[in-house]
Structure formats: C-alpha cells, structure tokens
Design an enzyme around this catalytic site. Sequence first.
Site, PDB file in Angstrom:
ATOM      1  N   LYS A  13       0.833  -1.213   0.000  1.00  0.00           N
ATOM      2  CA  LYS A  13       0.000   0.000   0.000  1.00  0.00           C
ATOM      3  C   LYS A  13       0.867   1.263   0.000  1.00  0.00           C
ATOM      4  CE  LYS A  13      -1.962  -1.149   3.953  1.00  0.00           C
ATOM      5  NZ  LYS A  13      -1.407  -2.443   4.350  1.00  0.00           N
ATOM      6  N   ARG A  87      -9.157   0.824   9.325  1.00  0.00           N
ATOM      7  CA  ARG A  87      -8.749  -0.542   9.637  1.00  0.00           C
ATOM      8  C   ARG A  87      -9.802  -1.279  10.445  1.00  0.00           C
ATOM      9  NH1 ARG A  87      -2.905   0.292   9.171  1.00  0.00           N
ATOM     10  NH2 ARG A  87      -1.756  -1.604   9.558  1.00  0.00           N
ATOM     11  N   ARG A 126      12.176  -6.999   5.291  1.00  0.00           N
ATOM     12  CA  ARG A 126      12.014  -5.626   4.792  1.00  0.00           C
ATOM     13  C   ARG A 126      12.997  -4.668   5.456  1.00  0.00           C
ATOM     14  NH1 ARG A 126       6.099  -2.928   4.683  1.00  0.00           N
ATOM     15  NH2 ARG A 126       6.223  -3.018   6.948  1.00  0.00           N
ATOM     16  N   ARG A 157      15.208  -1.145  10.103  1.00  0.00           N
ATOM     17  CA  ARG A 157      14.085  -2.077  10.079  1.00  0.00           C
ATOM     18  C   ARG A 157      13.066  -1.591  11.078  1.00  0.00           C
ATOM     19  NH1 ARG A 157      15.298  -7.520   8.019  1.00  0.00           N
ATOM     20  NH2 ARG A 157      17.339  -7.332   7.052  1.00  0.00           N
ATOM     21  N   ARG A 169      -0.129  -8.740  13.664  1.00  0.00           N
ATOM     22  CA  ARG A 169      -0.676  -7.799  12.667  1.00  0.00           C
ATOM     23  C   ARG A 169      -1.586  -8.511  11.686  1.00  0.00           C
ATOM     24  NH1 ARG A 169       4.934  -5.696  10.810  1.00  0.00           N
ATOM     25  NH2 ARG A 169       3.911  -4.451   9.215  1.00  0.00           N
TER      26      ARG A 169
HETATM   27  P1  ADP Z   1       1.397  -2.230   7.997  1.00  0.00           P
HETATM   28  O1  ADP Z   1       0.319  -1.983   6.988  1.00  0.00           O
HETATM   29  O2  ADP Z   1       2.703  -2.613   7.371  1.00  0.00           O
HETATM   30  O3  ADP Z   1       1.010  -3.170   9.115  1.00  0.00           O
HETATM   31  P2  ADP Z   1       1.274   0.528   9.043  1.00  0.00           P
HETATM   32  O4  ADP Z   1       2.461   1.365   8.862  1.00  0.00           O
HETATM   33  O5  ADP Z   1       0.040   0.895   8.267  1.00  0.00           O
HETATM   34  O6  ADP Z   1       1.775  -0.922   8.755  1.00  0.00           O
HETATM   35  O7  ADP Z   1       0.851   0.477  10.601  1.00  0.00           O
HETATM   36  C1  ADP Z   1       1.763   0.133  11.609  1.00  0.00           C
HETATM   37  C2  ADP Z   1       1.034   0.013  12.950  1.00  0.00           C
HETATM   38  O8  ADP Z   1       0.422   1.271  13.285  1.00  0.00           O
HETATM   39  C3  ADP Z   1      -0.128  -0.975  12.982  1.00  0.00           C
HETATM   40  O9  ADP Z   1       0.304  -2.301  13.227  1.00  0.00           O
HETATM   41  C4  ADP Z   1      -0.952  -0.402  14.145  1.00  0.00           C
HETATM   42  O10 ADP Z   1      -0.358  -0.673  15.413  1.00  0.00           O
HETATM   43  C5  ADP Z   1      -0.835   1.082  13.917  1.00  0.00           C
HETATM   44  N1  ADP Z   1      -1.907   1.598  13.023  1.00  0.00           N
HETATM   45  C6  ADP Z   1      -1.712   2.164  11.797  1.00  0.00           C
HETATM   46  N2  ADP Z   1      -2.891   2.541  11.274  1.00  0.00           N
HETATM   47  C7  ADP Z   1      -3.855   2.197  12.180  1.00  0.00           C
HETATM   48  C8  ADP Z   1      -5.271   2.301  12.201  1.00  0.00           C
HETATM   49  N3  ADP Z   1      -5.950   2.851  11.173  1.00  0.00           N
HETATM   50  N4  ADP Z   1      -5.934   1.842  13.292  1.00  0.00           N
HETATM   51  C9  ADP Z   1      -5.273   1.300  14.311  1.00  0.00           C
HETATM   52  N5  ADP Z   1      -3.940   1.155  14.358  1.00  0.00           N
HETATM   53  C10 ADP Z   1      -3.224   1.592  13.302  1.00  0.00           C
END
Ligand code: ADP
Length: 212
Positions: A13, A87, A126, A157, A169
Amino acid sequence: MNIILLGPPGAGKGTQARRLVEEHGMIQLSTGDMLRAARTSGTAMGKRVAAVMDEGNLVTDEIVIGLIEEQLSIDNSKGFIFDGFPRTLGQADALGNLLNKINKQLDFVIEMKVDDDALVSRIVGRSTCESCGEVYHNVTKPEPNECHMCGSKIFRRRADDNELSLKTRLMAYYRDTSPLIGYYYAKGNLHSINGLHDINIVAEKIGSVLNC
Ligand code: ADP
C-alpha cells in the site's frame, strides 16, 4: 478523487501510495506514518501507542480518527489516498461521516490481494533506506551495501517487522480489517487487484481502476 488502499501488512500500500503522490500530486494519509512520527517526536500520544504498535496490535479508533480528522482540512484538490486507514468498521463509518461533513466522497477502494506466505517473506526481510525511504524486500542480513536511489549506507528495520509482531498484525487484519472488504463491496466502491505482481504492473492496474 479520494481513494482507500486496503490490504494486509506488506501488501504494498505504501509503495503504491507514494507513486500516486509522485505521479498525480495526490496526498497520502498514512496513519502508520503519522503514528510513527508521533512516537519519534515523543508526544504523550506517541509514547502511549509505541508498545501497542511494536506488538502489532491496533491503536484505538479514537486516536487514529483524530489524526485523520486533523489532516482532512489541508488543501486536497488532487485527492487523498488513505493508506492503512480505515482498519476497523468503526473507522470506516467515521471516515464516511468526516468526508460528508466537508462535502467530499470516497471514490474508490482498492483491495490489494497478496497471499500470506508472500507477506511473511516480504515483511520479515524488509529494510528501508534511512535517507530517502526506498524500501527493500527479501533482505537477509547483511543489509544492502548502499541504496541504489541515493547512495546512503544506513538502513533501518521497523520494530514491528519481525515474525511475532507480524503474526499479531495479520490476525488484527483478518479479525478487524478484512470485514471492510464486504462493507465497501456492498457500498459499490470495491475494486480488487492482485498485489503479487511486480510494482510497475500493480501500479498500472491501479491506474486502470482510477482511469489515470
Ligand atoms: P502495515 O500496513 O505494514 O502493518 P502501518 O504502517 O500501516 O503498517 O501500521 C503500523 C502500525 O500502526 C499498525 O500495526 C498499528 O499498530 C498502527 N496503526 C496504523 N494505522 C492504524 C489504524 N488505522 N488503526 C489502528 N492502528 C493503526
């Protein structure tokens, strides 16, 4: 044009969002990036969310909805790309209401499908260039010698890019986020593409959905 990029961690994304920013001047709103910035800047909120993020759990709807709300007032003539948000179903409802309030609408939701084995190998290997943000996948130690974009030798990282946090996750994705696929399908916004292809092909497929 306002779009959501929806997909599990590691689906690509962020990579595709950055291309849309470069090529079309859209504005990327990544809640993950906002939360990481908050934790580095040491705000009270940043400290509160740090451990939750490192474990791979979701931070509260209230926090992320607040972060998005703050950003929606910025100039957005080319449109927003929501990356990593919404999310949860609560966040999806909140986004609909926030956009309504400013007389905007959601145009497309692009689901990037990638199978779980590929996600694990993409994420566990990554590594990101500290200087220009170029992302490298399937990197085993040692890190690449130098960044092919900017020549920097420093890579980092993410604290949550390890096998244990990734499992959490992925579980959060299947439990809380995947219902959004049905939600947006029912609303008529959903377009699914195969995120396993090469970055340029995925970008072309997104371009053909957006007609740009
Ligand atoms: P990825 O898609 O690689 O898991 P992100 O960078 O989008 O990583 O998000 C990293 C972390 O930030 C998530 O695992 C969560 O803890 C938090 N996070 C990000 N966006 C949200 C969201 N919309 N709602 C809740 N937690 C979020």
